[in-house]
Design an enzyme around this catalytic site. Structure first.
Site, PDB file in Angstrom:
ATOM      1  NE  ARG A  44      -0.635   1.757   3.610  1.00  0.00           N
ATOM      2  CZ  ARG A  44       0.482   2.461   3.782  1.00  0.00           C
ATOM      3  NH1 ARG A  44       1.658   1.872   4.016  1.00  0.00           N
ATOM      4  NH2 ARG A  44       0.463   3.782   3.717  1.00  0.00           N
ATOM      5  N   GLY A  45       0.226   2.425  -0.044  1.00  0.00           N
ATOM      6  CA  GLY A  45       0.979   3.681  -0.119  1.00  0.00           C
ATOM      7  C   GLY A  45       1.127   4.037  -1.595  1.00  0.00           C
ATOM      8  CB  ALA A  46       0.285   7.137  -3.444  1.00  0.00           C
ATOM      9  CD  GLN A 193      -3.923   2.660   6.593  1.00  0.00           C
ATOM     10  OE1 GLN A 193      -4.619   2.952   7.559  1.00  0.00           O
ATOM     11  NE2 GLN A 193      -4.439   2.435   5.404  1.00  0.00           N
ATOM     12  CG  ASP A 234      -3.213   8.336  -1.453  1.00  0.00           C
ATOM     13  OD1 ASP A 234      -3.220   8.816  -0.309  1.00  0.00           O
ATOM     14  OD2 ASP A 234      -2.781   7.202  -1.713  1.00  0.00           O
ATOM     15  CG  ASN A 244      -2.999  11.741   2.500  1.00  0.00           C
ATOM     16  OD1 ASN A 244      -2.327  10.930   1.850  1.00  0.00           O
ATOM     17  ND2 ASN A 244      -2.793  11.921   3.792  1.00  0.00           N
ATOM     18  CE  LYS A 245      -5.734   5.532   4.074  1.00  0.00           C
ATOM     19  NZ  LYS A 245      -6.629   4.696   3.247  1.00  0.00           N
TER      20      LYS A 245
HETATM   21  O1  MRU Z   1      -4.852   3.168   1.777  1.00  0.00           O
HETATM   22  P1  MRU Z   1      -3.368   3.409   1.849  1.00  0.00           P
HETATM   23  O2  MRU Z   1      -2.750   2.872   3.095  1.00  0.00           O
HETATM   24  O3  MRU Z   1      -2.664   2.971   0.602  1.00  0.00           O
HETATM   25  O4  MRU Z   1      -3.267   4.989   1.899  1.00  0.00           O
HETATM   26  C1  MRU Z   1      -2.007   5.599   1.920  1.00  0.00           C
HETATM   27  C2  MRU Z   1      -2.055   7.036   2.167  1.00  0.00           C
HETATM   28  O5  MRU Z   1      -3.099   7.657   2.201  1.00  0.00           O
HETATM   29  C3  MRU Z   1      -0.754   7.747   2.311  1.00  0.00           C
HETATM   30  O6  MRU Z   1      -0.892   8.817   3.167  1.00  0.00           O
HETATM   31  C4  MRU Z   1      -0.371   8.206   0.924  1.00  0.00           C
HETATM   32  O7  MRU Z   1      -0.192   7.173   0.040  1.00  0.00           O
HETATM   33  C5  MRU Z   1       0.676   9.196   0.915  1.00  0.00           C
HETATM   34  S1  MRU Z   1       2.257   8.891   0.782  1.00  0.00           S
HETATM   35  C6  MRU Z   1       3.222   7.898   0.561  1.00  0.00           C
END
Ligand code: MRU
Length: 345
Positions: A44-46, A193, A234, A244-245
């Site tokens: 996970r993570g963009a 997270q 994201d 973002n999240k």
């Molecule tokens: O659902 P996720 O855990 O993939 O969400 C991730 C986020 O929202 C992070 O804050 C985002 O990807 C930013 S940075 C690397």
């Protein structure tokens, strides 16, 4: 520290759903493995899902037909399938688009040559992502002062990218420079997270920190205990609106009310200038079970309770003090300055 390894054309990833209790590495052997890993947030993570999806497409190439026409058709289908698994983070579509462009550039070549070029492109995306993290850290650290107490949300470190991270990379760099910064990590309901992953990363890097429940942020701000907010993105629209999240928007509103600088840290691959504003960003809606249960185990709501579970929200750009990109710090007016700094006409 890394969350992904590509060794001898084999793709391995750290299963993030098992953290912080267990560090389990798994191999992604084909497209469906990769699709599930991303969908279930094991990866996970963009930025990380972009790099992972590019490699995943490549390792599946050996399963595609040999005849060129059929090969290209099957490859197109694979890419479309992977793109669909998480709609909000643009990095996934961005990385896969790079593979599509690579195919187009080499469409006159043999299947074997196209395959080699695709592997090369995926490795390049990976290498670039590591470099972008370094750049963001160098740029963003200038915004942090000795003794700063920083609030962050979700996870933006080496688990969310293939390098050191976005907002957390800035924090890691600041820790090396000043030693005495302090970080508050929002637990980040519903999938935690912040408490599971960010707290784990901060402890691994010896950054003094505390986990707080999401609802504690307002209290700490009111008491004057937060100097700055640093978090990731994201997808950033042309006017700076940032997805973002879920929960990020609440933090932004709080920071604005308490006059606390609110910084978004993101590489150029997280910008989507085809969208005029954040209202066009697709928001992923996740299973209600993620809210009804904790860690997919214990029910904390009635089994049949109705649930809404958007995974992301959009923070309007007027609540953002600046965006830290690999190319420099972007201040308002964002529409003009994003184009200028990303050198887009
Ligand atoms: O659902 P996720 O855990 O993939 O969400 C991730 C986020 O929202 C992070 O804050 C985002 O990807 C930013 S940075 C690397």
């Amino acid at each position: 520290m890394r969350s992904l390894k590509f060794v001898n054309n084999r793709l391995f990833y750290l299963d993030q759903t098992k953290l912080p209790l267990r560090e389990i590495w798994r191999e992604c052997k084909n497209l469906e493995d990769g699709f599930k890993a991303i969908k279930q947030l094991r990866v996970r993570g963009a930025p990380l899902i972009g790099v992972f999806a590019a490699y995943c497409t490549c390792i599946n190439l050996k399963k595609l037909p040999r005849k060129k026409e059929d090969f290209l058709k099957a490859l197109g289908k694979d890419i479309k399938h992977l793109k669909s698994c998480r709609p909000t983070a643009i990095n996934l579509a961005w990385a896969l688009k790079r593979l599509e462009v690579c195919v187009l550039k080499n469409e006159k070549s043999s299947v074997l040559v196209i395959k080699k070029k695709l592997f090369k492109e995926a490795k390049l995306i990976h290498k670039e992502d590591i470099g972008l993290c370094k750049k963001m850290a160098e740029v963003g650290v200038k915004l942090i002062k000795k003794g700063d107490r920083i609030l962050t949300h979700c996870n933006t470190g080496f688990l969310a990218t293939s390098g050191e991270g976005t907002a957390l990379a800035v924090i890691f760099k600041a820790k090396k420079k000043y030693k005495d910064i302090y970080v508050y990590a929002d637990e980040t309901r519903p999938l935690l997270q912040g408490s599971r992953l960010t707290a784990w990363e901060l402890m691994k890097k010896n950054v003094p920190s505390s986990v707080i429940s999401d609802s504690t942020a307002a209290f700490l701000m009111q008491k004057g205990k937060i100097d700055k907010v640093f978090l990731g993105a994201d997808r950033i629209a042309a006017n700076g609106d940032t997805a973002n999240k879920i929960g990020t928007y609440s933090v932004a509103v709080l920071a604005h009310y308490h006059k606390i600088p609110f910084y978004v840290v993101a590489p150029f691959s997280s910008f989507d200038l085809s969208l005029k504003s954040g209202k066009f960003i697709p928001i992923e809606e996740r299973s209600g079970q993620e809210v009804r249960k904790v860690l997919n185990k214990v029910y904390i709501a009635p089994k049949y309770a109705k649930v809404r579970s958007p995974a992301f929200d959009v923070t309007p750009s007027r609540l953002i003090t600046a965006i830290v990109s690999d190319k420099g710090i972007i201040y308002p007016p964002f529409t003009k300055n994003i184009k200028k700094i990303l050198k887009i006409k």
